[in-house]
Design a protein around this motif. Structure first.
Motif, PDB file in Angstrom:
ATOM      1  N   ILE A 194       0.732  -1.024   0.116  1.00  0.00           N
ATOM      2  CA  ILE A 194      -0.026  -0.117   0.069  1.00  0.00           C
ATOM      3  C   ILE A 194       1.044   1.068   0.103  1.00  0.00           C
ATOM      4  N   VAL A 195       1.006   1.877  -1.049  1.00  0.00           N
ATOM      5  CA  VAL A 195       1.758   2.932  -1.180  1.00  0.00           C
ATOM      6  C   VAL A 195       1.065   4.174  -1.626  1.00  0.00           C
ATOM      7  N   THR A 209      -6.588  10.366  -5.935  1.00  0.00           N
ATOM      8  CA  THR A 209      -6.007   9.097  -5.296  1.00  0.00           C
ATOM      9  C   THR A 209      -5.046   9.240  -4.154  1.00  0.00           C
ATOM     10  N   ARG A 210      -5.409   8.843  -3.142  1.00  0.00           N
ATOM     11  CA  ARG A 210      -4.225   8.895  -2.027  1.00  0.00           C
ATOM     12  C   ARG A 210      -3.625   7.739  -1.665  1.00  0.00           C
ATOM     13  N   ALA A 211      -4.083   6.468  -2.089  1.00  0.00           N
ATOM     14  CA  ALA A 211      -3.351   5.196  -1.896  1.00  0.00           C
ATOM     15  C   ALA A 211      -3.403   4.305  -3.199  1.00  0.00           C
ATOM     16  N   VAL A 212      -2.416   3.690  -3.255  1.00  0.00           N
ATOM     17  CA  VAL A 212      -2.218   2.735  -4.400  1.00  0.00           C
ATOM     18  C   VAL A 212      -2.082   1.364  -3.954  1.00  0.00           C
ATOM     19  N   ILE A 213      -2.855   0.395  -4.122  1.00  0.00           N
ATOM     20  CA  ILE A 213      -2.765  -0.930  -3.617  1.00  0.00           C
ATOM     21  C   ILE A 213      -2.352  -1.930  -4.625  1.00  0.00           C
ATOM     22  N   ILE A 214      -1.132  -2.569  -4.418  1.00  0.00           N
ATOM     23  CA  ILE A 214      -0.571  -3.598  -5.302  1.00  0.00           C
ATOM     24  C   ILE A 214      -0.809  -5.069  -4.721  1.00  0.00           C
ATOM     25  N   PRO A 224      -3.204   6.031   2.693  1.00  0.00           N
ATOM     26  CA  PRO A 224      -2.335   4.700   2.976  1.00  0.00           C
ATOM     27  C   PRO A 224      -2.482   4.192   4.280  1.00  0.00           C
ATOM     28  N   GLU A 225      -2.207   5.087   5.285  1.00  0.00           N
ATOM     29  CA  GLU A 225      -2.179   4.888   6.889  1.00  0.00           C
ATOM     30  C   GLU A 225      -3.492   4.383   7.210  1.00  0.00           C
TER      31      GLU A 225
END
Length: 87
Positions: free
Chosen positions: A22-23, A52-57, A70-71
């Motif tokens: 999560i970045v 967009t505030r978090a990118v989930i891979i 992300p937090e």
């Protein structure tokens, strides 16, 4: 194997077992990852038009965009894990 689901905002849910990272979307390498996923057809936009505030891979190569920090997503992983009972 038990399936844990994590709310990533606006009623959208991902499987916690499939998440690798999560970045934040701010850096150029993450922007490239997003662009590449869009070209491959593996981008899931769960922002509902918001920033967009978090990118989930995920381990399948899918990239999920979320409008929550992300937090906050990471804290939901921790709370979900602590609330679990081992049998």
């Amino acid at each position: 194997m038990d399936i844990r689901l994590i709310n990533i905002g606006f009623g959208n849910i991902v499987s916690a077992n499939r998440v690798i990272a999560i970045v934040s979307p701010e850096s150029a390498p993450i922007k490239r990852i997003i662009s590449d996923a869009r070209e491959r057809g593996q981008l899931i936009d769960a922002t509902y038009g918001r920033r967009t505030r978090a990118v989930i891979i995920t381990d399948s190569g899918h990239v999920v965009l979320s409008a929550i920090q992300p937090e906050t997503v990471a804290n939901r992983f921790v709370v979900s894990k602590e609330g679990q009972t081992d049998t």
